[in-house]
Design a protein around this motif. Structure first.
Motif, PDB file in Angstrom:
ATOM      1  N   GLN A 374     -13.439   1.822  -1.502  1.00 25.11           N
ATOM      2  CA  GLN A 374     -12.586   0.641  -1.422  1.00 25.11           C
ATOM      3  C   GLN A 374     -12.880  -0.366  -2.540  1.00 25.11           C
ATOM      4  O   GLN A 374     -12.014  -1.157  -2.924  1.00 25.11           O
ATOM      5  CB  GLN A 374     -12.765  -0.064  -0.065  1.00 25.11           C
ATOM      6  CG  GLN A 374     -12.211   0.706   1.115  1.00 25.11           C
ATOM      7  CD  GLN A 374     -13.203   1.739   1.651  1.00 25.11           C
ATOM      8  OE1 GLN A 374     -14.215   2.019   1.001  1.00 25.11           O
ATOM      9  NE2 GLN A 374     -12.911   2.284   2.823  1.00 25.11           N
ATOM     10  N   LYS A 377     -10.664   0.447  -5.443  1.00 24.19           N
ATOM     11  CA  LYS A 377      -9.276   0.113  -5.098  1.00 24.19           C
ATOM     12  C   LYS A 377      -9.055  -1.396  -5.133  1.00 24.19           C
ATOM     13  O   LYS A 377      -7.989  -1.871  -5.528  1.00 24.19           O
ATOM     14  CB  LYS A 377      -8.927   0.680  -3.731  1.00 24.19           C
ATOM     15  CG  LYS A 377      -8.839   2.203  -3.703  1.00 24.19           C
ATOM     16  CD  LYS A 377      -8.443   2.704  -2.320  1.00 24.19           C
ATOM     17  CE  LYS A 377      -8.337   4.227  -2.294  1.00 24.19           C
ATOM     18  NZ  LYS A 377      -7.974   4.738  -0.951  1.00 24.19           N
ATOM     19  N   LEU A 378     -10.080  -2.155  -4.704  1.00 29.39           N
ATOM     20  CA  LEU A 378      -9.975  -3.613  -4.720  1.00 29.39           C
ATOM     21  C   LEU A 378      -9.809  -4.119  -6.153  1.00 29.39           C
ATOM     22  O   LEU A 378      -8.965  -4.981  -6.420  1.00 29.39           O
ATOM     23  CB  LEU A 378     -11.213  -4.234  -4.084  1.00 29.39           C
ATOM     24  CG  LEU A 378     -11.293  -5.770  -4.136  1.00 29.39           C
ATOM     25  CD1 LEU A 378     -10.118  -6.394  -3.390  1.00 29.39           C
ATOM     26  CD2 LEU A 378     -12.619  -6.256  -3.563  1.00 29.39           C
ATOM     27  N   GLN A 380      -8.612  -2.497  -8.722  1.00 28.72           N
ATOM     28  CA  GLN A 380      -7.292  -2.091  -9.206  1.00 28.72           C
ATOM     29  C   GLN A 380      -6.204  -3.010  -8.664  1.00 28.72           C
ATOM     30  O   GLN A 380      -5.266  -3.373  -9.387  1.00 28.72           O
ATOM     31  CB  GLN A 380      -7.011  -0.640  -8.811  1.00 28.72           C
ATOM     32  CG  GLN A 380      -7.911   0.374  -9.519  1.00 28.72           C
ATOM     33  CD  GLN A 380      -7.766   1.781  -8.959  1.00 28.72           C
ATOM     34  OE1 GLN A 380      -7.241   1.975  -7.862  1.00 28.72           O
ATOM     35  NE2 GLN A 380      -8.217   2.774  -9.717  1.00 28.72           N
ATOM     36  N   THR A 381      -6.340  -3.396  -7.391  1.00 24.19           N
ATOM     37  CA  THR A 381      -5.357  -4.291  -6.778  1.00 24.19           C
ATOM     38  C   THR A 381      -5.385  -5.665  -7.441  1.00 24.19           C
ATOM     39  O   THR A 381      -4.332  -6.250  -7.752  1.00 24.19           O
ATOM     40  CB  THR A 381      -5.633  -4.434  -5.274  1.00 24.19           C
ATOM     41  OG1 THR A 381      -5.570  -3.147  -4.658  1.00 24.19           O
ATOM     42  CG2 THR A 381      -4.618  -5.362  -4.625  1.00 24.19           C
ATOM     43  N   ARG A 384      -3.750  -5.511 -10.855  1.00 23.48           N
ATOM     44  CA  ARG A 384      -2.289  -5.449 -10.776  1.00 23.48           C
ATOM     45  C   ARG A 384      -1.690  -6.815 -10.445  1.00 23.48           C
ATOM     46  O   ARG A 384      -0.685  -7.223 -11.025  1.00 23.48           O
ATOM     47  CB  ARG A 384      -1.858  -4.422  -9.723  1.00 23.48           C
ATOM     48  CG  ARG A 384      -1.989  -2.970 -10.181  1.00 23.48           C
ATOM     49  CD  ARG A 384      -1.168  -2.044  -9.299  1.00 23.48           C
ATOM     50  NE  ARG A 384      -1.626  -2.081  -7.912  1.00 23.48           N
ATOM     51  CZ  ARG A 384      -2.540  -1.268  -7.409  1.00 23.48           C
ATOM     52  NH1 ARG A 384      -3.120  -0.353  -8.172  1.00 23.48           N
ATOM     53  NH2 ARG A 384      -2.886  -1.351  -6.132  1.00 23.48           N
ATOM     54  N   LEU A 385      -2.312  -7.531  -9.528  1.00 25.18           N
ATOM     55  CA  LEU A 385      -1.799  -8.846  -9.149  1.00 25.18           C
ATOM     56  C   LEU A 385      -1.907  -9.835 -10.301  1.00 25.18           C
ATOM     57  O   LEU A 385      -0.985 -10.613 -10.558  1.00 25.18           O
ATOM     58  CB  LEU A 385      -2.566  -9.368  -7.927  1.00 25.18           C
ATOM     59  CG  LEU A 385      -2.263  -8.657  -6.605  1.00 25.18           C
ATOM     60  CD1 LEU A 385      -3.227  -9.114  -5.516  1.00 25.18           C
ATOM     61  CD2 LEU A 385      -0.818  -8.909  -6.175  1.00 25.18           C
TER      62      LEU A 385
END
Length: 434
Positions: A374, A377-378, A380-381, A384-385
């Motif tokens: 995770q 993934k955090l 990457q998120t 993107r934001l």
């Protein structure tokens, strides 16, 4: 029947160079700057890093400190801008995207330069093709470019310099050796791609004063001093390809994030905030490059113009190669604490990621607990934001503390990368009178 003889096809390469790129980007969104002297300053509004042709004509030097030219700025009403790298980077990406429409192989050399493979064209087609490229970039983006075309990258560099002084911004290197030698004879040795200040002095002592004399120098004279570079340079000047195009960039060996402060940092809290900010930016860069760091070097320095100047650095190994921001922050903090001394006021700090490895290949460590999936993934998120909503929309709390301020008093809007700073066009309607 036409008597014009068609020159036999050879493999050609073009160098497309954006003219006064930072200034040109400012002019795209502020047409009133056209034909006026304009300069762009470095971080903290320190030195001149870009000049319009009009500013060059006023003898504004490259890298001159801004405080030394204040009288000229006032006297000649020179327009001054802080560096706006968000705008320049995005405009560069747009220029490169246009170039990819005109060549199957594009090597991005710098933020404002790129080499293009034009090997399918005959000599008599090159000039017109260069015109098409130049006109397209001007029409779509408003950026003026110079285009030099030759059989090698080194000769394309020479042609690019000549293109800047031509009326139409395009120069195709002559196809015959005799005509080419006449051109090379006029190129000073300092102006040759790959020849630096110290090397040019060494060459001039040996009466190698221009590109032609360098081309005619035997390899055994240059090899002890210049090594492989010298041999490649000789061959390229002779029209033999020795430096091929690289459409796939070589993986970076290191990545650095550093900045000078507008005001000195006097507490460990301020320094932690600065280091955390740089670690966050470093993590973003590494993830964009799809690389992990195996070591981090943290460096700090006080004001070099003060008597008690202090500068130090430390290199720490990461237990497991990583590009995750929390891991980078923690490691950088350990380095900062080891070299920080409270009796100094600091003016600069930075982090260098070294020993970079592909993100897809990670050597585990038996004695270090693996971070959960995770965590990646955090990151990457968040990336993107921030890409969608603006830089630092989401960041780490430690970077939100009061920081040593960066001076940017004359920065223009981020016209193309921030919704809040988009250009606004106002239309005025007029009522028809009967």
């Amino acid at each position: 029947m036409s008597s014009t003889k068609k020159i036999k096809s050879a493999k050609y390469v073009a160098l497309v160079d954006c003219n006064n790129f930072y200034v040109s980007c400012e002019r795209v969104f502020n047409p009133q700057l056209k034909n006026k002297p304009v300069v762009v300053l470095s971080n903290n509004d320190g030195c001149v890093i870009a000049r319009s042709a009009e500013a060059k004509a006023l003898d504004i030097g490259m890298a001159v400190p801004a405080f030394k030219i204040q009288q000229q700025i006032r006297q000649h009403q020179i327009k001054v801008y802080s560096s706006n790298y968000a705008l320049y980077g995005d405009m560069s990406a747009r220029v490169m995207a246009v170039l990819e429409l005109y060549s199957p192989q594009v090597e991005i050399y710098s933020i404002d330069e790129a080499f293009l493979d034009l090997s399918w064209l005959d000599y008599d087609e090159l000039y017109r093709y260069g015109q098409k490229i130049r006109q397209k970039i001007a029409t779509w983006l408003g950026i003026p470019v110079s285009i030099g075309i030759a059989t090698t990258k080194t000769l394309a560099k020479v042609s690019s310099r000549l293109a800047k002084n031509s009326q139409d911004g395009i120069y195709v290197f002559p196809p015959t050796a005799k005509a080419g030698d006449l051109i090379l004879q006029k190129v000073e040795v300092e102006d040759i791609w790959g020849v630096g200040k110290q090397l040019s002095k060494w060459l001039r002592v040996r009466l190698i004063n221009n590109a032609l004399s360098l081309k005619q120098t035997p390899e055994y004279v240059l090899q002890p001093k210049m090594g492989v570079l010298g041999i490649r340079l000789l061959r390229e000047l002779s029209g033999v390809v020795a430096i091929p195009l690289e459409s796939i960039p070589q993986p970076k060996q290191s990545t650095c994030v550093s900045r000078s402060f507008r005001y000195p940092a006097t507490t460990i809290g301020e320094m932690k905030q600065a280091i955390a900010t740089y670690a966050i930016k470093l993590g973003e860069k590494l993830r964009q490059q799809q690389q992990n760091a195996t070591t981090l070097t943290v460096f700090i320095q006080s004001d070099r113009f003060q008597a008690n100047f202090y500068s130090n650095s430390i290199t720490l190994s990461l237990p497991v190669a990583s590009n995750l921001t929390p891991t980078l922050i923690n490691c950088a903090f350990r380095g900062l604490i080891a070299i920080y001394h409270s009796q100094y006021a600091y003016k600069k700090a930075g982090i260098i990621a070294q020993g970079l490895t592909p993100e897809s290949v990670v050597q585990g460590n038996l004695f270090v607990k693996e971070l959960p999936p995770q965590a990646k993934k955090l990151m990457q998120t968040i990336d993107r934001l921030n890409a969608a909503l603006g830089q630092n929309t989401i960041t780490f709390a430690v970077a939100k503390l009061k920081s040593p301020e960066i001076k940017q008093t004359k920065v223009s809007p981020r016209y193309t990368t921030c919704w809040q700073e988009l250009p606004i066009v106002k239309a005025h309607s007029t009522k028809a009178h009967r």
